[in-house]
Design a protein around this motif. Structure first.
Motif, PDB file in Angstrom:
ATOM      1  N   ARG A   1      12.417   6.505   6.933  1.00  0.00           N
ATOM      2  CA  ARG A   1      11.333   5.590   7.293  1.00  0.00           C
ATOM      3  C   ARG A   1      11.133   5.572   8.805  1.00  0.00           C
ATOM      4  NH1 ARG A   1      13.990   1.986   3.095  1.00  0.00           N
ATOM      5  NH2 ARG A   1      14.888   0.555   4.592  1.00  0.00           N
TER       6      ARG A   1
ATOM      7  N   TYR B   1       3.409  11.222   0.086  1.00  0.00           N
ATOM      8  CA  TYR B   1       4.608  10.612   0.678  1.00  0.00           C
ATOM      9  C   TYR B   1       5.627  10.218  -0.389  1.00  0.00           C
ATOM     10  CZ  TYR B   1       7.434   8.038   4.036  1.00  0.00           C
ATOM     11  OH  TYR B   1       8.461   7.622   4.836  1.00  0.00           O
ATOM     12  N   GLY B   2       5.161   9.479  -1.385  1.00  0.00           N
ATOM     13  CA  GLY B   2       6.073   9.050  -2.438  1.00  0.00           C
ATOM     14  C   GLY B   2       6.344  10.166  -3.445  1.00  0.00           C
TER      15      GLY B   2
ATOM     16  N   THR C   1       4.900   7.879  -7.478  1.00  0.00           N
ATOM     17  CA  THR C   1       6.348   7.817  -7.297  1.00  0.00           C
ATOM     18  C   THR C   1       7.024   7.865  -8.665  1.00  0.00           C
ATOM     19  OG1 THR C   1       6.428   5.420  -7.414  1.00  0.00           O
ATOM     20  CG2 THR C   1       6.133   6.377  -5.246  1.00  0.00           C
TER      21      THR C   1
ATOM     22  N   ALA D   1      15.809  -1.049  -1.865  1.00  0.00           N
ATOM     23  CA  ALA D   1      14.418  -0.850  -2.315  1.00  0.00           C
ATOM     24  C   ALA D   1      14.110   0.609  -2.616  1.00  0.00           C
ATOM     25  CB  ALA D   1      13.459  -1.390  -1.265  1.00  0.00           C
ATOM     26  N   HIS D   2      14.575   1.529  -1.738  1.00  0.00           N
ATOM     27  CA  HIS D   2      14.166   2.916  -1.912  1.00  0.00           C
ATOM     28  C   HIS D   2      14.872   3.610  -3.068  1.00  0.00           C
ATOM     29  CE1 HIS D   2      17.667   3.344   0.780  1.00  0.00           C
ATOM     30  NE2 HIS D   2      17.790   4.563   0.285  1.00  0.00           N
TER      31      HIS D   2
ATOM     32  N   LEU E   1      12.808  -5.793  -1.630  1.00  0.00           N
ATOM     33  CA  LEU E   1      12.301  -5.983  -0.264  1.00  0.00           C
ATOM     34  C   LEU E   1      12.802  -7.289   0.323  1.00  0.00           C
ATOM     35  CD1 LEU E   1       8.573  -4.869  -0.740  1.00  0.00           C
ATOM     36  CD2 LEU E   1      10.411  -3.598   0.373  1.00  0.00           C
TER      37      LEU E   1
ATOM     38  N   ALA F   1       9.646   2.161   1.970  1.00  0.00           N
ATOM     39  CA  ALA F   1      10.837   1.897   1.157  1.00  0.00           C
ATOM     40  C   ALA F   1      10.491   1.948  -0.329  1.00  0.00           C
ATOM     41  CB  ALA F   1      11.432   0.532   1.512  1.00  0.00           C
ATOM     42  N   THR F   2       9.363   1.332  -0.699  1.00  0.00           N
ATOM     43  CA  THR F   2       8.998   1.339  -2.121  1.00  0.00           C
ATOM     44  C   THR F   2       8.575   2.737  -2.576  1.00  0.00           C
ATOM     45  OG1 THR F   2       6.664   0.799  -1.771  1.00  0.00           O
ATOM     46  CG2 THR F   2       8.177  -1.042  -2.014  1.00  0.00           C
ATOM     47  N   LEU F   3       8.315   3.631  -1.621  1.00  0.00           N
ATOM     48  CA  LEU F   3       7.954   5.003  -1.983  1.00  0.00           C
ATOM     49  C   LEU F   3       9.172   5.921  -1.944  1.00  0.00           C
ATOM     50  CD1 LEU F   3       4.569   5.174  -0.065  1.00  0.00           C
ATOM     51  CD2 LEU F   3       4.877   5.100  -2.529  1.00  0.00           C
ATOM     52  N   GLY F   4      10.356   5.321  -1.816  1.00  0.00           N
ATOM     53  CA  GLY F   4      11.576   6.107  -1.949  1.00  0.00           C
ATOM     54  C   GLY F   4      12.147   6.656  -0.657  1.00  0.00           C
ATOM     55  N   ALA F   5      11.716   6.143   0.497  1.00  0.00           N
ATOM     56  CA  ALA F   5      12.225   6.662   1.760  1.00  0.00           C
ATOM     57  C   ALA F   5      13.421   5.844   2.234  1.00  0.00           C
ATOM     58  CB  ALA F   5      11.129   6.644   2.822  1.00  0.00           C
TER      59      ALA F   5
ATOM     60  N   ALA G   1      11.543  -5.933  -6.125  1.00  0.00           N
ATOM     61  CA  ALA G   1      11.380  -4.631  -5.463  1.00  0.00           C
ATOM     62  C   ALA G   1      12.549  -4.314  -4.544  1.00  0.00           C
ATOM     63  CB  ALA G   1      10.082  -4.628  -4.662  1.00  0.00           C
TER      64      ALA G   1
ATOM     65  N   TYR H   1       4.924  -0.007  -6.006  1.00  0.00           N
ATOM     66  CA  TYR H   1       4.539  -1.324  -5.501  1.00  0.00           C
ATOM     67  C   TYR H   1       3.135  -1.237  -4.923  1.00  0.00           C
ATOM     68  CZ  TYR H   1       5.635  -5.996  -3.634  1.00  0.00           C
ATOM     69  OH  TYR H   1       5.670  -7.342  -3.391  1.00  0.00           O
TER      70      TYR H   1
ATOM     71  N   ARG I   1       9.097  12.519  -2.570  1.00  0.00           N
ATOM     72  CA  ARG I   1      10.429  11.932  -2.482  1.00  0.00           C
ATOM     73  C   ARG I   1      11.065  11.626  -3.828  1.00  0.00           C
ATOM     74  NH1 ARG I   1       8.130  11.318   2.225  1.00  0.00           N
ATOM     75  NH2 ARG I   1       9.386  11.146   4.112  1.00  0.00           N
ATOM     76  N   ARG I   2      10.388  11.962  -4.918  1.00  0.00           N
ATOM     77  CA  ARG I   2      11.008  11.789  -6.229  1.00  0.00           C
ATOM     78  C   ARG I   2      11.439  13.153  -6.756  1.00  0.00           C
ATOM     79  NH1 ARG I   2      11.970   6.907  -5.650  1.00  0.00           N
ATOM     80  NH2 ARG I   2      10.533   5.303  -6.275  1.00  0.00           N
TER      81      ARG I   2
ATOM     82  N   ILE J   1      10.502   1.948  -8.748  1.00  0.00           N
ATOM     83  CA  ILE J   1       9.332   1.088  -8.868  1.00  0.00           C
ATOM     84  C   ILE J   1       8.141   1.705  -8.146  1.00  0.00           C
ATOM     85  CG2 ILE J   1      10.514  -1.128  -9.061  1.00  0.00           C
ATOM     86  CD1 ILE J   1       9.775  -1.213  -5.859  1.00  0.00           C
TER      87      ILE J   1
ATOM     88  N   ARG K   1      -1.016   6.102  -5.129  1.00  0.00           N
ATOM     89  CA  ARG K   1       0.211   6.386  -4.384  1.00  0.00           C
ATOM     90  C   ARG K   1       1.425   5.790  -5.090  1.00  0.00           C
ATOM     91  NH1 ARG K   1       1.195   4.167   1.750  1.00  0.00           N
ATOM     92  NH2 ARG K   1       1.272   2.197   0.634  1.00  0.00           N
ATOM     93  N   ALA K   2       1.261   4.560  -5.605  1.00  0.00           N
ATOM     94  CA  ALA K   2       2.366   3.920  -6.314  1.00  0.00           C
ATOM     95  C   ALA K   2       2.676   4.651  -7.620  1.00  0.00           C
ATOM     96  CB  ALA K   2       2.038   2.456  -6.595  1.00  0.00           C
TER      97      ALA K   2
ATOM     98  N   PHE L   1      -0.426   4.133   5.026  1.00  0.00           N
ATOM     99  CA  PHE L   1       0.050   4.537   6.350  1.00  0.00           C
ATOM    100  C   PHE L   1      -1.155   4.913   7.205  1.00  0.00           C
ATOM    101  CE2 PHE L   1       3.679   5.932   3.564  1.00  0.00           C
ATOM    102  CZ  PHE L   1       4.478   4.857   3.885  1.00  0.00           C
TER     103      PHE L   1
END
Lengths: 357, 237
Positions: free
Chosen positions: B139, A99-100, A149, A73-74, A49, B130-134, A47, A80, A103-104, A78, A145-146, A88
């Protein structure tokens, strides 16, 4: 070219990871091992991370990480799913999902917002805060949520491990559905043979930071030199096709390579892929086809191997049923009395078969 | 009669104290928040050194602090020299000097609550983002800051209150110049010294009421944050 090349090396004072394998770019690959085997560290490296001392990750020909490239990672496409949902806390379910999603790039989006919500059944939870959800609900939100993305690869780190039995049972069907409906390869970290048996297509066995074996699920499950076959609950997972239903006796017939197996009726259409689980403990052997027995499922099979087990009174017999393999755990005494040898044709009587999906 | 009295009361020190406290608090948050964020991710050694330095004002007597600040900000001090070089006066006995002193004096009160908030949040929400693209900045602003909001609010309240209550350091470096450095605490002290108890009472009571209202508002607003409800029992259905 659907192929994922994975090579990571991590050197820490207390821990060494050195794995190298190639996985299918489709289906679910289980990263299976005991705690401390390095499976979560490996997933975190994939990932982005965690930083490995050496890392190569090539996804269907596209390098995410090698000696020149190391995507943060961002920037990795992927999804995750963390062990404990990790939503959150300050955002509602809806905002967590967005959120995700926001951002795509719009052009990349292949999973619709509503589709993802429907897929895991969280329509009624959108306005809630994570603190107002049960563990199972939280994990379903995390999965959606995953997915939102729009990942090319879904990474799941023991998504069921922190849940009680009831919540696990609540989520497993969603996970299976997800794998059947979406064409996203999944790396699924687990230490539970039960989960792996239900979900995985392929398996990577990890032990003390290295790869012990890789392969198709049932090939690895029935390899008598590997730890899974040595478990008390050792099982085979054989894939077949639903061929017929029997309404009167409430049975479903699943056609596998060497015959047709009867299981308790399940609402699956004829022709649907099905996976059955055969526990080694439930398989007994006879030299002749049994008469007057209560056992429905009995087939002629060929003995592929005979291996001693941890229990000196028992042996593990690997059986070949027209190319599908499963195991039988019988006493050494029986094996001796029946004069079982490799290559011999015997009759396997399967006391119970579970249809998993 | 009370009204008459209040209209004759010199409120300049109150205004000055509020101005000082607001400016100090705003600057402190701007400085302490990124510093706390950086410290959260740094090694234990760096963290220990930085935290020890930042906490010094907490244990030093205000006179020690005031003395060194006087040397630092005065005509011959490095900051005083710099200020004069840039065409201003030296910083001792000026309002700007008070702001600098207040920032140093109240620094631990701003840093620690924010740092605690970041530490208790841990890495997990950041990793999820981060894994959600931020990106890292994204972040920080969309996850770290909102989750640390209660800690930041506490930092603001403590910095504000601590600056309002400051006395020793101000006396050392600011003196008692009306409208420039004569803040509330000094004014009250003056009134008491001159046995003008009515004025001392009035200023003190006004300050008590005002402080209560500010604290109440901040805590009340904070209790409406979703994070504050995180302690209520989980809802099952």
């Amino acid at each position: 070219m659907t192929e994922i090349t994975v090579h990571y090396q991590v050197n820490r004072p207390e821990f060494h990871l050195n794995v190298k394998f190639t996985a299918n770019g489709t289906g679910v690959t289980a990263l299976f091992g005991q705690s401390g085997s390095g499976k979560t560290t490996l997933l975190r490296c994939i990932a982005g991370l965690e930083q490995a001392d050496e890392g190569i990750f090539i996804f269907n020909g596209e390098p995410w990480q090698n000696t020149d490239i190391n995507l943060p990672a961002h920037k990795r496409p992927i999804g995750y799913v963390f062990q404990e949902a990790n939503l959150f806390p300050h955002l509602s379910v809806e905002k967590n999902l967005q959120y995700g999603f926001k951002r795509r790039k719009a052009s990349e989006k292949s999973i619709g917002y509503d589709d993802a919500i429907h897929l895991v059944g969280i329509n009624s939870l959108l306005k809630r805060l994570p603190s107002q959800l049960s563990g199972g609900q939280r994990q379903r939100v995390a999965i959606a949520r995953a997915l939102l993305t729009n990942p090319q690869l879904l990474l799941m780190d023991e998504p069921l491990a922190s849940l009680d039995i009831q919540s696990k049972a609540e989520i497993l069907p969603y996970l299976e559905q997800l794998n059947q409906q979406l064409d996203i390869p999944v790396f699924y970290v687990s230490h539970s043979p039960d989960e792996v048996l239900r979900i995985a297509d392929d398996i990577v066995l990890l032990k003390d930071g290295h790869v012990e074996a890789t392969g198709h699920l049932n090939d690895v499950l029935t390899r008598t030199d590997l730890p899974l076959a040595k478990l008390e609950e050792a099982s085979a997972a054989v894939t077949g096709v639903v061929s017929k239903h029997n309404e009167e006796f409430h049975l479903t017939y699943v056609k596998i390579q060497g015959g047709t197996v009867a299981v308790s009726k399940l609402n699956l259409p004829i022709g649907h892929k099905a996976r059955i689980r055969i526990s080694a403990k439930d398989v007994s052997l006879a030299l002749t086809p049994a008469q007057n027995t209560s056992i429905t499922n009995a087939f002629p099979v060929k003995i592929a191997s005979i291996t001693p087990t941890v229990d000196p009174a028992k042996v593990l017999i690997k059986l070949d049923m027209g190319g599908d393999y499963f195991l039988s755990q019988i006493t050494k005494l029986s094996a001796h009395q029946l004069e079982l040898t490799v290559g011999k044709i015997v009759y396997a009587q399967i006391k119970s078969v579970a249809l998993m999906r | 009669m009370l009204l008459d009295f209040l209209t004759t009361l010199d409120t300049t020190p109150i205004v000055l104290s509020l101005k000082l406290a607001v400016i100090t608090t705003v600057l402190l948050l701007i400085i302490a928040t990124p510093l706390a964020w950086w410290l959260t991710g740094s090694s234990r050694r760096t963290k220990s050194i930085a935290t020890a330095v930042a906490t010094l004002p907490l244990v030093l007597p205000p006179s020690v602090l005031g003395f060194y600040l006087l040397l630092l900000l005065g005509t011959d001090g490095p900051l005083g020299q710099l200020s004069q070089f840039l065409g201003f006066t030296s910083l001792a006995f000026t309002f700007q000097g008070l702001v600098i002193a207040s920032i140093i004096y109240s620094f631990p009160f701003a840093l620690q609550p924010i740092q605690n908030a970041f530490e208790s949040m841990g890495r997990k929400p950041i990793e999820a983002a981060a894994t959600l693209g931020a990106s890292p900045w994204d972040r920080f602003f969309t996850v770290a800051l909102p989750i640390a909001r209660p800690g930041i609010l506490t930092a603001a309240v403590l910095s504000f209150a601590h600056t309002i209550g400051e006395f020793g350091v101000i006396l050392m470096i600011g003196g008692n110049i009306p409208g420039e450095t004569k803040v509330l605490s000094i004014a009250i002290y003056d009134h008491v010294e001159s046995i003008e108890y009515d004025q001392a009472h009035a200023l003190s009571l006004l300050m008590i009421v005002f402080s209560f209202v500010v604290l109440f508002l901040l805590y009340f607003l904070n209790s409406k944050s979703p994070l504050a409800t995180a302690k209520t029992p989980a809802h099952h259905d």
